[in-house]
Design a protein around this motif. Sequence first.
Motif, short mmCIF file in Angstrom:
data_model
loop_
_atom_site.label_atom_id
_atom_site.label_comp_id
_atom_site.label_asym_id
_atom_site.label_seq_id
_atom_site.Cartn_x
_atom_site.Cartn_y
_atom_site.Cartn_z
N MET A 9 -9.46 14.82 0.41
CA MET A 9 -8.75 13.56 0.54
C MET A 9 -9.70 12.37 0.66
O MET A 9 -9.38 11.26 0.29
N GLU A 10 -10.93 12.69 1.21
CA GLU A 10 -11.87 11.60 1.34
C GLU A 10 -12.31 11.08 -0.03
O GLU A 10 -12.52 9.89 -0.23
N GLY A 11 -12.46 12.02 -0.99
CA GLY A 11 -12.84 11.60 -2.33
C GLY A 11 -11.77 10.75 -2.97
O GLY A 11 -12.04 9.77 -3.66
N ILE A 12 -10.49 11.11 -2.75
CA ILE A 12 -9.38 10.33 -3.29
C ILE A 12 -9.36 8.93 -2.67
O ILE A 12 -9.13 7.93 -3.34
N GLY A 13 -9.64 8.86 -1.37
CA GLY A 13 -9.63 7.57 -0.69
C GLY A 13 -10.69 6.61 -1.23
O GLY A 13 -10.45 5.43 -1.42
N GLY A 53 2.77 0.93 -3.32
CA GLY A 53 3.88 1.87 -3.13
C GLY A 53 3.88 2.96 -4.19
O GLY A 53 4.19 4.14 -3.89
N ALA A 54 3.57 2.63 -5.43
CA ALA A 54 3.54 3.63 -6.51
C ALA A 54 2.45 4.67 -6.25
O ALA A 54 2.67 5.87 -6.46
N GLU A 55 1.27 4.23 -5.79
CA GLU A 55 0.20 5.18 -5.48
C GLU A 55 0.58 6.07 -4.32
O GLU A 55 0.29 7.29 -4.33
N ALA A 56 1.26 5.49 -3.30
CA ALA A 56 1.65 6.31 -2.14
C ALA A 56 2.68 7.35 -2.54
O ALA A 56 2.64 8.51 -2.08
N ARG A 57 3.63 7.01 -3.38
CA ARG A 57 4.63 7.98 -3.83
C ARG A 57 4.00 9.09 -4.66
O ARG A 57 4.38 10.26 -4.57
N ALA A 58 3.00 8.71 -5.45
CA ALA A 58 2.34 9.74 -6.28
C ALA A 58 1.56 10.72 -5.43
O ALA A 58 1.46 11.92 -5.78
N LEU A 59 1.02 10.31 -4.29
CA LEU A 59 0.24 11.20 -3.43
C LEU A 59 1.14 12.08 -2.57
O LEU A 59 0.69 13.12 -2.07
N GLY A 60 2.38 11.68 -2.35
CA GLY A 60 3.28 12.49 -1.57
C GLY A 60 3.06 12.31 -0.08
O GLY A 60 2.72 11.21 0.39
N TYR A 61 3.22 13.40 0.68
CA TYR A 61 3.14 13.30 2.13
C TYR A 61 1.75 12.81 2.55
O TYR A 61 0.74 13.31 2.07
N GLY A 62 1.72 11.83 3.43
CA GLY A 62 0.45 11.24 3.91
C GLY A 62 -0.10 10.17 2.99
O GLY A 62 -1.16 9.59 3.27
N GLY A 63 0.59 9.94 1.88
CA GLY A 63 0.08 8.97 0.91
C GLY A 63 0.11 7.54 1.44
O GLY A 63 -0.75 6.73 1.12
N VAL A 64 1.12 7.19 2.26
CA VAL A 64 1.23 5.82 2.78
C VAL A 64 0.00 5.48 3.62
O VAL A 64 -0.62 4.42 3.48
N ARG A 65 -0.37 6.43 4.54
CA ARG A 65 -1.53 6.16 5.40
C ARG A 65 -2.80 6.09 4.59
O ARG A 65 -3.66 5.22 4.82
N LEU A 66 -2.97 7.03 3.62
CA LEU A 66 -4.21 7.05 2.83
C LEU A 66 -4.35 5.77 1.99
O LEU A 66 -5.43 5.16 1.94
N VAL A 67 -3.27 5.34 1.38
CA VAL A 67 -3.32 4.12 0.55
C VAL A 67 -3.58 2.90 1.41
O VAL A 67 -4.34 1.99 1.03
N ALA A 68 -2.96 2.83 2.59
CA ALA A 68 -3.15 1.67 3.48
C ALA A 68 -4.61 1.54 3.89
O ALA A 68 -5.17 0.44 3.93
N ARG A 69 -5.26 2.71 4.21
CA ARG A 69 -6.66 2.66 4.60
C ARG A 69 -7.55 2.25 3.42
O ARG A 69 -8.49 1.47 3.58
#
Length: 550
Positions: free
Chosen positions: A1-5, A29-45
């Motif tokens: 996940m760190e690489g994706i971030g 929002g589109a990136e967070a939906r594509a990542l699924g669970y935990g995507g909102v937090r990862l995209v926000a960071r």
Amino acid sequence: MEGIGSVLAEKFARLLPHLDERRRRLVLGAEARALGYGGVRLVARAAGVSEETVSRGVAELTGAPGPSDRVRREGGGRRRLCEKHPGLVPALLALVEPDQRGDPESPLLWTTKSTRKLAGELTAQGFRVGADTVAALLKEEGFSLQGTSRTTEGARHPDRDAQFHYINGQVREFTGAGEPVISVDAKKKEVLGDYAVIGREWHRSGEPVRARAHDYPEKNAQKAVPYGIYDLSADTGWVSVGCDGDTSAFAVATLRRWWDGEGRHRYPHATRLLITADAGGSNGYRVKAWKKELADFALETGLAVTVCHFPPDTSKWNKIEHRLFSRISTNWRGRPLTSHEVVVNTIGAVTTSTGLTVHAELDPGRYPTGVTVSDDVMERLPFTPHDWHGTWNYTLRPEPLAPPVPPPPRDTSFGRFPPGDKTPAWLRHPSLTGLEPAAFDDLVIRYRAYLAEHPPILLPGKRPDGGPGAGGRRLSAADQLVVHLLKNRWSMAQAPLAEATGLSKNRIGATLRETTPVLAALGQTFPTGPLTVTTARQLAAIAGHDLRLE
């Protein structure tokens, strides 16, 4: 996940600065939906935004599509200052329009109302506002930066519009008959020298034309006095640049130069000339010298010269102002008028795309001011006022001045009798004078005839009219005889005689000194009355006159 971030962080750093708030939310929002669970937090960071912003983007993607032109939801963003502070706009208007809406004691009533000063005054009143916000509020209220507008013309003459129609009718009538029509006026005097002139011209950067720092003219500085003639039909101008005063003689001298140089060649069959001119100046309708000079010009040329003046305060409607003078001002903008030659050459170079050409020449003649024209000369001018406003519209016929009217024969009679009588008519009643009306009138005729044949011998400094200031008190021959008859026939004192006649005692005494020797020379005697009259009422009773009726 760190690489994706890290990949998302680099992606967002390059993309998000080019998007507005709504599009940034949608992308996140589109990136967070594509990542699924935990995507909102990862995209926000990765994007460096709050998780709530990303969640709102997801919600906007899953919900009903909103308007594409709205960045924020309705009611979003900071509230406007005018909404937070309802008194801001009224306070601003009170500063801008103190005479109409605000306090006449406004601190900015007599100062420049710039947005910076307005913002400073509003801040001092407790409204924290900047100059840009003040400018925006003023625009919303319908204000804009404006200069003064030259539209106020003073009091409007009630016949102003009718005079314009009359001038237009005269112009149409003259041009339709092929007769010349010209507009005349004097342009503003220009002081010669290296003085600054309004306007700009192209020069190399940093190499402007050098001019004086101050415009105060030097003592005895030369001046250029342009007087122009604009030919309406030919669209041509003629300007004489004078070196002396702007007088009527100079104006008509320019007219004479134009006629000799151009007018008579362009209009060889002309018998009339129409001139439209301002109401004031050297060619004003009240200037006697202007009419006298025009009469001389009419006689020289054989032209009947008609003049139509624009009503007072309407000089800007004169054709020469915007067809000729405005072009001259444009042609010498930004160019110091250092000599008469520069002025003449600059005016002579004026042309327009519509075909205007201008002839300019120097007039070195002297035209002194203070020249007066007597009323006698004005009455003898071949002057015909028009039926409509004869003071504004008139014609000078090509005729010589009428011969002078000989003065009336001088009345050499003692006292120079004025017309009319001053004493009451009832004092001539036969019961008072002892003479019938026909006899009294005959005495008046003989009295005047004697004085006409025997004028008095005057001492140096004396006048035959009773002395300085006696004009309004002079008596007619009949009045003088009435005073003499009443005094001698009824032995009246001067006080009751003055009350009855309405004359002063001094005037009565002077009259008696004048009449006594003349009547003695005529051998005239009068019967003495049966009593001595001591009051005016007693005198009236003898004549059967009631003083209460006066």
